[in-house]
Design an enzyme around this catalytic site. Sequence first.
Site, short mmCIF file in Angstrom:
data_model
loop_
_atom_site.label_atom_id
_atom_site.label_comp_id
_atom_site.label_asym_id
_atom_site.label_seq_id
_atom_site.Cartn_x
_atom_site.Cartn_y
_atom_site.Cartn_z
N PRO A 303 0.73 -1.15 0.01
CA PRO A 303 0.19 -0.07 0.17
C PRO A 303 0.77 1.39 -0.02
O PRO A 303 0.76 2.13 1.07
CB PRO A 303 -0.92 0.02 1.37
N CYS A 304 1.45 1.54 -1.23
CA CYS A 304 2.30 2.85 -1.18
C CYS A 304 1.45 4.16 -1.02
O CYS A 304 1.99 5.15 -0.83
CB CYS A 304 2.96 2.77 -2.64
#
Length: 339
Positions: A303-304
């Site tokens: 989950p950047c």
Amino acid sequence: MNHYSDDPSGVQLQRFYLKDIQHFRDFIEQYHSPRSLAAWRRLVKGRLDAGEQMFFVLKENEIVGGVDVAAPFDSLTWRMARVWTKEPLTREELKGIARQIIGDDEVLYRVDLLCSSHIRKNMSYVRDIFDIDLEATLNTFFAPEVSLRHVGFIPWDYGYLAIVTTPDCEKIESIQFFRKGAAGLTTLVKQTAYFRGLLGFNGIIPGKEDPAMDEECEILKLARQELNRYLEGGHEPSIPYVFPEGTEFQQRVWQKTLEIPFGVVRTYAEIAEQIQPDKEKSGQLARAVGRALAANPLPIIIPCHRVIGANRELVGFGGGVDMKDYLLQLEMWYAGPVS
């Protein structure tokens, strides 16, 4: 062009070179009138000098035919191939031949196979296959339909999520944001979108369901279900995936990002400090963390979007800052209390 020794079709292409002319003659003269080795060499050399490529067709390591490949009009995207075999090939075997002709060529999109079977009992003479029109069938294949990697598209408010599997269709290899002009997508995703009518000459055609959805492999069905639940809110997707290849630093960044809980954010500097506790050194790594996250092939899963700027601003997201804001708002709305 690749030689797929383990192509699932069971048919392999083996590149033909002039040094193989004796093997060519031994095979072809089972079905054609005899010629001298020099005559066969001149005939085949003329083909190769004209830019054509020739291959033996093998099944269970036995030569069963050949393929002569040309680029009509010097096209970069189209190949025409004459396939001649002792016995007719199945469509799956022909698909394997097309797949091997395409190989790793990201530009090549279409392969036409003109297929002839030459086995005839008690036949003592057949005219040269290169100089006559034989009874043949035409089979056309496009890169997306022969690729071992499968692609699925999920429509949402920002276009489509494109999901790409591993060649064995056991895990997810990448997730790509498909919006507007399809910038940043891999060639396979763009070709597949065009093939399925989701991408036109003027860009993305939004709001359509993936026409191949009902025929998806199991991992794509699972990914579609999990990602739809995520977009509906309150669900962290659980999908088998391949942890991306990259530099040691990139992988450490991705691993630390993977540990950020649903609905929580970290700054680039905080990720850098987790990797390098020395604050003087970690302060120089924040930008490098951003570059590593920009190369993340599995957004949402890794989950950047949960990594933000030091001043709490939303910066640096491949899908666009507006999409980053949407995903964070979605998660913040449904996230429970953080202990």
